[in-house]
Design an enzyme around this catalytic site. Structure first.
Site, PDB file in Angstrom:
ATOM      1  N   ARG A  23       0.265  -1.161  -0.588  1.00  0.00           N
ATOM      2  CA  ARG A  23      -0.250   0.857   0.040  1.00  0.00           C
ATOM      3  C   ARG A  23       0.804   1.563   0.068  1.00  0.00           C
ATOM      4  O   ARG A  23       0.354   2.597  -0.115  1.00  0.00           O
ATOM      5  CB  ARG A  23      -1.154  -0.120   1.304  1.00  0.00           C
ATOM      6  CG  ARG A  23      -1.687  -1.399   1.344  1.00  0.00           C
ATOM      7  CD  ARG A  23      -2.811  -1.526   2.474  1.00  0.00           C
ATOM      8  NE  ARG A  23      -1.431  -1.301   3.565  1.00  0.00           N
ATOM      9  CZ  ARG A  23      -1.640  -0.760   4.973  1.00  0.00           C
ATOM     10  NH1 ARG A  23      -2.597   0.365   5.255  1.00  0.00           N
ATOM     11  NH2 ARG A  23      -1.085  -1.040   6.007  1.00  0.00           N
ATOM     12  N   GLN A  47       6.788  28.401  12.701  1.00  0.00           N
ATOM     13  CA  GLN A  47       6.371  28.485  11.434  1.00  0.00           C
ATOM     14  C   GLN A  47       6.535  27.012  10.909  1.00  0.00           C
ATOM     15  O   GLN A  47       7.907  26.443  10.922  1.00  0.00           O
ATOM     16  CB  GLN A  47       6.842  29.744  11.088  1.00  0.00           C
ATOM     17  CG  GLN A  47       6.330  29.363   9.649  1.00  0.00           C
ATOM     18  CD  GLN A  47       6.508  31.083   8.383  1.00  0.00           C
ATOM     19  OE1 GLN A  47       6.701  32.693   9.267  1.00  0.00           O
ATOM     20  NE2 GLN A  47       7.659  30.976   7.709  1.00  0.00           N
ATOM     21  N   ASN A  49       6.936  25.292   6.810  1.00  0.00           N
ATOM     22  CA  ASN A  49       7.363  25.888   5.578  1.00  0.00           C
ATOM     23  C   ASN A  49       7.263  25.075   4.081  1.00  0.00           C
ATOM     24  O   ASN A  49       7.487  23.639   4.890  1.00  0.00           O
ATOM     25  CB  ASN A  49       8.128  26.689   5.026  1.00  0.00           C
ATOM     26  CG  ASN A  49       9.007  28.039   5.860  1.00  0.00           C
ATOM     27  OD1 ASN A  49       7.518  28.694   6.090  1.00  0.00           O
ATOM     28  ND2 ASN A  49       9.637  28.842   6.297  1.00  0.00           N
ATOM     29  N   ARG A  59      19.052  27.792  -3.018  1.00  0.00           N
ATOM     30  CA  ARG A  59      18.516  28.836  -2.684  1.00  0.00           C
ATOM     31  C   ARG A  59      19.480  28.998  -0.722  1.00  0.00           C
ATOM     32  O   ARG A  59      20.301  27.658   0.160  1.00  0.00           O
ATOM     33  CB  ARG A  59      17.489  27.988  -1.822  1.00  0.00           C
ATOM     34  CG  ARG A  59      16.423  27.678  -2.517  1.00  0.00           C
ATOM     35  CD  ARG A  59      15.422  27.176  -2.093  1.00  0.00           C
ATOM     36  NE  ARG A  59      14.027  27.186  -3.087  1.00  0.00           N
ATOM     37  CZ  ARG A  59      13.592  27.364  -3.699  1.00  0.00           C
ATOM     38  NH1 ARG A  59      13.110  29.236  -3.403  1.00  0.00           N
ATOM     39  NH2 ARG A  59      12.582  27.554  -4.887  1.00  0.00           N
ATOM     40  N   LYS A  72      16.143  25.450  12.550  1.00  0.00           N
ATOM     41  CA  LYS A  72      14.937  24.878  11.534  1.00  0.00           C
ATOM     42  C   LYS A  72      15.267  22.913  12.196  1.00  0.00           C
ATOM     43  O   LYS A  72      16.156  22.695  11.762  1.00  0.00           O
ATOM     44  CB  LYS A  72      15.540  25.245  10.281  1.00  0.00           C
ATOM     45  CG  LYS A  72      15.096  26.444   9.411  1.00  0.00           C
ATOM     46  CD  LYS A  72      15.895  26.927   8.642  1.00  0.00           C
ATOM     47  CE  LYS A  72      15.828  28.537   8.225  1.00  0.00           C
ATOM     48  NZ  LYS A  72      16.409  29.047   6.742  1.00  0.00           N
ATOM     49  N   HIS A 119      22.709  27.708   6.296  1.00  0.00           N
ATOM     50  CA  HIS A 119      21.452  26.775   6.035  1.00  0.00           C
ATOM     51  C   HIS A 119      21.342  27.091   4.615  1.00  0.00           C
ATOM     52  O   HIS A 119      20.906  28.250   4.073  1.00  0.00           O
ATOM     53  CB  HIS A 119      20.378  26.621   6.186  1.00  0.00           C
ATOM     54  CG  HIS A 119      19.357  25.598   5.788  1.00  0.00           C
ATOM     55  ND1 HIS A 119      18.328  25.693   5.728  1.00  0.00           N
ATOM     56  CD2 HIS A 119      19.630  24.286   5.740  1.00  0.00           C
ATOM     57  CE1 HIS A 119      17.754  24.429   4.870  1.00  0.00           C
ATOM     58  NE2 HIS A 119      18.437  23.413   5.617  1.00  0.00           N
ATOM     59  N   TYR A 132       9.819  22.693   6.272  1.00  0.00           N
ATOM     60  CA  TYR A 132      10.381  22.646   7.474  1.00  0.00           C
ATOM     61  C   TYR A 132      10.151  23.301   8.424  1.00  0.00           C
ATOM     62  O   TYR A 132       8.488  24.186   8.048  1.00  0.00           O
ATOM     63  CB  TYR A 132      12.036  23.474   6.872  1.00  0.00           C
ATOM     64  CG  TYR A 132      12.217  24.841   6.113  1.00  0.00           C
ATOM     65  CD1 TYR A 132      12.388  25.791   6.838  1.00  0.00           C
ATOM     66  CD2 TYR A 132      11.575  24.347   4.975  1.00  0.00           C
ATOM     67  CE1 TYR A 132      11.969  27.079   6.032  1.00  0.00           C
ATOM     68  CE2 TYR A 132      11.678  25.795   4.149  1.00  0.00           C
ATOM     69  CZ  TYR A 132      12.132  26.941   4.546  1.00  0.00           C
ATOM     70  OH  TYR A 132      11.940  28.199   3.818  1.00  0.00           O
TER      71      TYR A 132
END
Length: 195
Positions: A23, A47, A49, A59, A72, A119, A132
């Site tokens: 499955r 938060q 994201n 990034r 994070k 990061h 994250y």
């Protein structure tokens, strides 16, 4: 879950156990008791994201004034990224060094980085999706960037994606003009170890 501290103090790789059958697959990508036992504190969530990237999208290196700092907890829901943690903390024994983890939809690892660390992520295939958790809400007045291509950091970015195709790096306008590591230090913008 297997938890391993990276070469940068304050950053960890987390590899979940996966349970699969015809499955699909189930896994726990965060479990407070195991995480807290290894790291010493739970993830403080302010938060969450999600970012979807084409192959070659680079990034970062992003970081936040510390204090207050932004920790994070990062994982890949689809595709693959090279997740890079850079020690930007002046006075740290590993100041200016970096470590990386392949986060993808196969091993489903996560990376946790404490406040004060830099990061960056590089997408290794089209439509790669990273999610994250952040300990601080987005606060543009606290955010800073260091160029991920700064030769002084000597980050070994892959030049070939997961499918074997060459990667052409694509940076945002903001990341394209980010300060060098040396300039950020000279400008007094880097966090301090132990802050």
């Amino acid at each position: 879950m297997q938890i391993r501290e990276l070469a940068i103090s304050g950053a960890w790789e987390l590899t979940p156990k996966q349970f699969g059958d015809d499955r699909g697959v189930f896994l726990e990508w965060y479990k407070a008791t195991e995480f807290t036992a290894a790291v010493g504190a739970p993830v403080m969530l302010a938060q969450a994201n999600c970012s979807v990237s084409a192959a070659g999208v680079l990034r970062g290196i992003h970081y936040t004034d510390n204090p207050p700092g932004q920790a994070k907890y990062v994982t890949c829901a689809r595709g693959a990224f090279l997740d890079v943690v850079v020690d930007l903390r002046v006075g740290s024994p590993t100041f200016g060094q970096w470590d990386s983890v392949l986060i993808d939809d196969v091993d489903r690892r996560a990376v946790y980085l404490s406040a004060g660390l830099g990061h960056a992520i590089l997408s290794l295939e089209d439509n790669s999706t990273v999610i994250y958790l952040c300990s601080l809400e987005y606060s543009p007045e606290l955010d800073h960037d260091v160029s991920p291509l700064d030769p002084d950091l000597r980050i070994d970015w892959p030049t070939v994606g997961r499918n074997g195709e060459p990667l052409d790096y694509s940076l945002s306008a903001k990341d394209s003009v980010a300060r060098s590591f040396a300039q950020a230090r000279a400008d007094g913008l880097l966090p301090t170890f132990g802050a």
